[in-house]
Motif scaffolding. Structure first.
Motif, PDB file in Angstrom:
ATOM      1  N   ASP A   1       0.812  -1.222   0.000  1.00  0.00           N
ATOM      2  CA  ASP A   1       0.000   0.000   0.000  1.00  0.00           C
ATOM      3  C   ASP A   1       0.841   1.265   0.000  1.00  0.00           C
ATOM      4  OD1 ASP A   1      -2.366  -1.489   0.102  1.00  0.00           O
ATOM      5  OD2 ASP A   1      -2.253  -1.646   2.288  1.00  0.00           O
ATOM      6  N   SER A   2       2.037   1.178   0.568  1.00  0.00           N
ATOM      7  CA  SER A   2       2.859   2.381   0.694  1.00  0.00           C
ATOM      8  C   SER A   2       4.291   1.994   1.023  1.00  0.00           C
ATOM      9  CB  SER A   2       2.306   3.287   1.799  1.00  0.00           C
ATOM     10  OG  SER A   2       2.396   2.617   3.062  1.00  0.00           O
TER      11      SER A   2
ATOM     12  N   GLY B   1       6.421   2.417   3.899  1.00  0.00           N
ATOM     13  CA  GLY B   1       6.474   2.816   5.304  1.00  0.00           C
ATOM     14  C   GLY B   1       5.476   3.907   5.633  1.00  0.00           C
ATOM     15  N   GLY B   2       4.297   3.828   5.003  1.00  0.00           N
ATOM     16  CA  GLY B   2       3.275   4.837   5.245  1.00  0.00           C
ATOM     17  C   GLY B   2       3.393   6.058   4.353  1.00  0.00           C
ATOM     18  N   LYS B   3       4.426   6.091   3.502  1.00  0.00           N
ATOM     19  CA  LYS B   3       4.639   7.233   2.613  1.00  0.00           C
ATOM     20  C   LYS B   3       4.211   6.887   1.184  1.00  0.00           C
ATOM     21  CE  LYS B   3       8.565   8.940   5.321  1.00  0.00           C
ATOM     22  NZ  LYS B   3      10.001   9.308   5.302  1.00  0.00           N
ATOM     23  N   PRO B   4       3.820   7.882   0.385  1.00  0.00           N
ATOM     24  CA  PRO B   4       3.393   7.635  -0.998  1.00  0.00           C
ATOM     25  C   PRO B   4       4.569   7.295  -1.907  1.00  0.00           C
ATOM     26  CG  PRO B   4       3.467   9.983  -0.572  1.00  0.00           C
ATOM     27  CD  PRO B   4       3.700   9.309   0.754  1.00  0.00           C
ATOM     28  N   CYS B   5       4.250   6.839  -3.119  1.00  0.00           N
ATOM     29  CA  CYS B   5       5.285   6.449  -4.087  1.00  0.00           C
ATOM     30  C   CYS B   5       6.274   7.585  -4.354  1.00  0.00           C
ATOM     31  CB  CYS B   5       4.641   6.019  -5.405  1.00  0.00           C
ATOM     32  SG  CYS B   5       3.698   4.477  -5.305  1.00  0.00           S
TER      33      CYS B   5
ATOM     34  N   PRO C   1      -7.546   5.309 -18.957  1.00  0.00           N
ATOM     35  CA  PRO C   1      -7.046   6.621 -18.502  1.00  0.00           C
ATOM     36  C   PRO C   1      -7.033   6.762 -16.986  1.00  0.00           C
ATOM     37  CG  PRO C   1      -8.466   6.910 -20.399  1.00  0.00           C
ATOM     38  CD  PRO C   1      -8.562   5.460 -20.022  1.00  0.00           C
ATOM     39  N   ASP C   2      -8.070   6.248 -16.319  1.00  0.00           N
ATOM     40  CA  ASP C   2      -8.101   6.368 -14.859  1.00  0.00           C
ATOM     41  C   ASP C   2      -7.041   5.484 -14.204  1.00  0.00           C
ATOM     42  OD1 ASP C   2      -9.871   4.204 -15.818  1.00  0.00           O
ATOM     43  OD2 ASP C   2     -10.214   3.826 -13.684  1.00  0.00           O
ATOM     44  N   GLU C   3      -6.709   4.356 -14.845  1.00  0.00           N
ATOM     45  CA  GLU C   3      -5.674   3.471 -14.302  1.00  0.00           C
ATOM     46  C   GLU C   3      -4.285   4.069 -14.482  1.00  0.00           C
ATOM     47  OE1 GLU C   3      -7.820  -0.893 -14.901  1.00  0.00           O
ATOM     48  OE2 GLU C   3      -6.747   0.034 -16.580  1.00  0.00           O
ATOM     49  N   VAL C   4      -4.112   4.831 -15.560  1.00  0.00           N
ATOM     50  CA  VAL C   4      -2.824   5.489 -15.803  1.00  0.00           C
ATOM     51  C   VAL C   4      -2.513   6.480 -14.687  1.00  0.00           C
ATOM     52  CG1 VAL C   4      -1.573   7.057 -17.348  1.00  0.00           C
ATOM     53  CG2 VAL C   4      -2.957   5.198 -18.304  1.00  0.00           C
ATOM     54  N   GLU C   5      -3.554   7.088 -14.141  1.00  0.00           N
ATOM     55  CA  GLU C   5      -3.374   8.109 -13.106  1.00  0.00           C
ATOM     56  C   GLU C   5      -3.189   7.526 -11.704  1.00  0.00           C
ATOM     57  OE1 GLU C   5      -2.979  11.241 -13.865  1.00  0.00           O
ATOM     58  OE2 GLU C   5      -3.250  10.722 -15.985  1.00  0.00           O
ATOM     59  N   LEU C   6      -3.365   6.230 -11.553  1.00  0.00           N
ATOM     60  CA  LEU C   6      -3.247   5.615 -10.232  1.00  0.00           C
ATOM     61  C   LEU C   6      -1.800   5.626  -9.736  1.00  0.00           C
ATOM     62  CD1 LEU C   6      -5.457   2.415 -10.694  1.00  0.00           C
ATOM     63  CD2 LEU C   6      -6.019   4.418  -9.293  1.00  0.00           C
ATOM     64  N   PRO C   7      -1.592   5.696  -8.423  1.00  0.00           N
ATOM     65  CA  PRO C   7      -0.232   5.520  -7.898  1.00  0.00           C
ATOM     66  C   PRO C   7       0.223   4.096  -8.207  1.00  0.00           C
ATOM     67  CG  PRO C   7      -1.841   5.477  -6.117  1.00  0.00           C
ATOM     68  CD  PRO C   7      -2.577   5.932  -7.340  1.00  0.00           C
ATOM     69  N   MET C   8       1.516   3.897  -8.289  1.00  0.00           N
ATOM     70  CA  MET C   8       2.025   2.595  -8.724  1.00  0.00           C
ATOM     71  C   MET C   8       1.616   1.448  -7.810  1.00  0.00           C
ATOM     72  SD  MET C   8       5.780   3.309 -10.364  1.00  0.00           S
ATOM     73  CE  MET C   8       6.291   4.542  -9.161  1.00  0.00           C
ATOM     74  N   THR C   9       1.397   1.723  -6.540  1.00  0.00           N
ATOM     75  CA  THR C   9       0.959   0.664  -5.632  1.00  0.00           C
ATOM     76  C   THR C   9      -0.374   0.077  -6.083  1.00  0.00           C
ATOM     77  OG1 THR C   9       0.008   2.385  -4.221  1.00  0.00           O
ATOM     78  CG2 THR C   9       2.182   1.525  -3.603  1.00  0.00           C
ATOM     79  N   GLN C  10      -1.233   0.923  -6.661  1.00  0.00           N
ATOM     80  CA  GLN C  10      -2.534   0.464  -7.151  1.00  0.00           C
ATOM     81  C   GLN C  10      -2.476   0.099  -8.635  1.00  0.00           C
ATOM     82  OE1 GLN C  10      -5.790   3.137  -6.010  1.00  0.00           O
ATOM     83  NE2 GLN C  10      -4.539   3.903  -4.322  1.00  0.00           N
ATOM     84  N   GLN C  11      -1.704   0.861  -9.388  1.00  0.00           N
ATOM     85  CA  GLN C  11      -1.596   0.585 -10.820  1.00  0.00           C
ATOM     86  C   GLN C  11      -0.994  -0.796 -11.067  1.00  0.00           C
ATOM     87  OE1 GLN C  11       1.388   2.227 -13.912  1.00  0.00           O
ATOM     88  NE2 GLN C  11      -0.251   3.770 -13.836  1.00  0.00           N
TER      89      GLN C  11
ATOM     90  N   ILE D   1      -1.421  -3.487  -9.418  1.00  0.00           N
ATOM     91  CA  ILE D   1      -2.457  -4.517  -9.288  1.00  0.00           C
ATOM     92  C   ILE D   1      -3.252  -4.619 -10.583  1.00  0.00           C
ATOM     93  CG2 ILE D   1      -4.531  -5.203  -8.028  1.00  0.00           C
ATOM     94  CD1 ILE D   1      -3.407  -3.727  -5.587  1.00  0.00           C
ATOM     95  N   ALA D   2      -3.576  -3.462 -11.167  1.00  0.00           N
ATOM     96  CA  ALA D   2      -4.304  -3.450 -12.436  1.00  0.00           C
ATOM     97  C   ALA D   2      -3.481  -4.110 -13.536  1.00  0.00           C
ATOM     98  CB  ALA D   2      -4.652  -2.012 -12.822  1.00  0.00           C
ATOM     99  N   VAL D   3      -2.181  -3.836 -13.557  1.00  0.00           N
ATOM    100  CA  VAL D   3      -1.297  -4.403 -14.579  1.00  0.00           C
ATOM    101  C   VAL D   3      -1.253  -5.926 -14.473  1.00  0.00           C
ATOM    102  CG1 VAL D   3       1.112  -4.602 -15.325  1.00  0.00           C
ATOM    103  CG2 VAL D   3       0.139  -2.351 -14.838  1.00  0.00           C
ATOM    104  N   PHE D   4      -1.050  -6.441 -13.270  1.00  0.00           N
ATOM    105  CA  PHE D   4      -0.934  -7.887 -13.103  1.00  0.00           C
ATOM    106  C   PHE D   4      -2.266  -8.597 -13.357  1.00  0.00           C
ATOM    107  CE2 PHE D   4       2.632  -6.456 -10.248  1.00  0.00           C
ATOM    108  CZ  PHE D   4       3.629  -6.832 -11.128  1.00  0.00           C
ATOM    109  N   ARG D   5      -3.357  -7.968 -12.989  1.00  0.00           N
ATOM    110  CA  ARG D   5      -4.664  -8.569 -13.253  1.00  0.00           C
ATOM    111  C   ARG D   5      -4.955  -8.609 -14.748  1.00  0.00           C
ATOM    112  NH1 ARG D   5      -8.411  -5.926  -8.382  1.00  0.00           N
ATOM    113  NH2 ARG D   5      -7.597  -7.273  -6.703  1.00  0.00           N
TER     114      ARG D   5
END
Length: 222
Positions: free
Chosen positions: A157-158, A160-164, A190-200, A202-206
């Motif tokens: 998710d992050s 150590g609690g910090k963003p990408c 387009p909405d997936e492109v804007e996701l932070p890599m922690t979430q993007q 998951i979309a890529v692997f799925r």
């Protein structure tokens, strides 16, 4: 984590790459009849390319001059015979793809074992293994890439609690995801492109797991 290894031969690498661009083994075999195609992929030397093109042009010149149907038929047969000297058969391409698949399957499983993962599924035709690390309590994806070798990606998710943007490995992660997206021809919304890599990620692997590969595509006539 990225572990770069020279796993596949030159033929295996080309077939694997073309296969994941959406080409069937028959289409790849047909493409190898063109010496320029082979040369562009490092499978034919400059010298051999020049000789192949010279022979093709000579036969084509004679073919244009042929006045009788029998002459044209003979020239077309000769052109086909010459092309077969360097072209790959569909059966050979299939064997090469299967060799690559088996090598990739083995290396994915070896990495899963070394990371002590519970293997959930292995999609060898997609270069993907999905597993779970109970010690880290995380979903893990192991992916084979031609450019980076084997990639081991822990879902998180992050940092150590910090963003990408504050992660010291942000650039490396971006390169890794971009490589997987490019090599496996994955398209993000387009909405997936804007996701932070922690979430993007998951979309890529799925999307990779759900991707339809040429081997399983139905013919339009089916």
């Amino acid at each position: 984590m990225v572990m770069s290894v020279s796993l596949l031969s030159s033929h295996e690498s080309v077939v694997w790459s073309e296969f994941h661009k959406g080409h069937t083994t028959s289409e790849i075999a047909q493409a190898t009849r063109n010496p320029n195609w082979l040369h562009e992929r490092g499978l034919m030397t400059e010298k051999d390319l020049a000789e192949a093109l010279r022979r093709i042009k000579e036969i084509q010149r004679r073919l244009r001059r042929g006045e009788r149907d029998s002459d044209r038929s003979r020239m077309e047969h000769e052109l086909d015979r010459v092309a077969r000297e360097w072209a790959w058969s569909p059966a050979y391409v299939s064997r090469v793809l299967n060799r690559a698949r088996k090598k990739i399957d083995r290396v994915l499983r070896n990495h899963a074992t070394s990371h002590r993962l519970d293997i959930e599924s292995v999609l060898d035709y997609k270069g993907l293994l999905m597993g779970f690390d109970y010690q880290a309590n995380a979903q893990v994806y192991i992916v084979f890439t031609l450019d980076l070798g084997v990639v081991v990606w822990y879902e998180h998710d992050s940092y150590g609690g910090k963003p990408c943007s504050e992660c010291p490995k942000e650039k490396a992660c971006r390169v890794t995801l971009d490589t997987i997206i490019r090599e496996y021809a994955i398209t993000l919304r387009p909405d997936e492109v804007e996701l932070p890599m922690t979430q993007q990620s998951i979309a890529v692997f799925r999307k990779l797991a759900a991707k339809e590969v040429p081997r399983y595509k139905r013919k339009e006539s089916d």
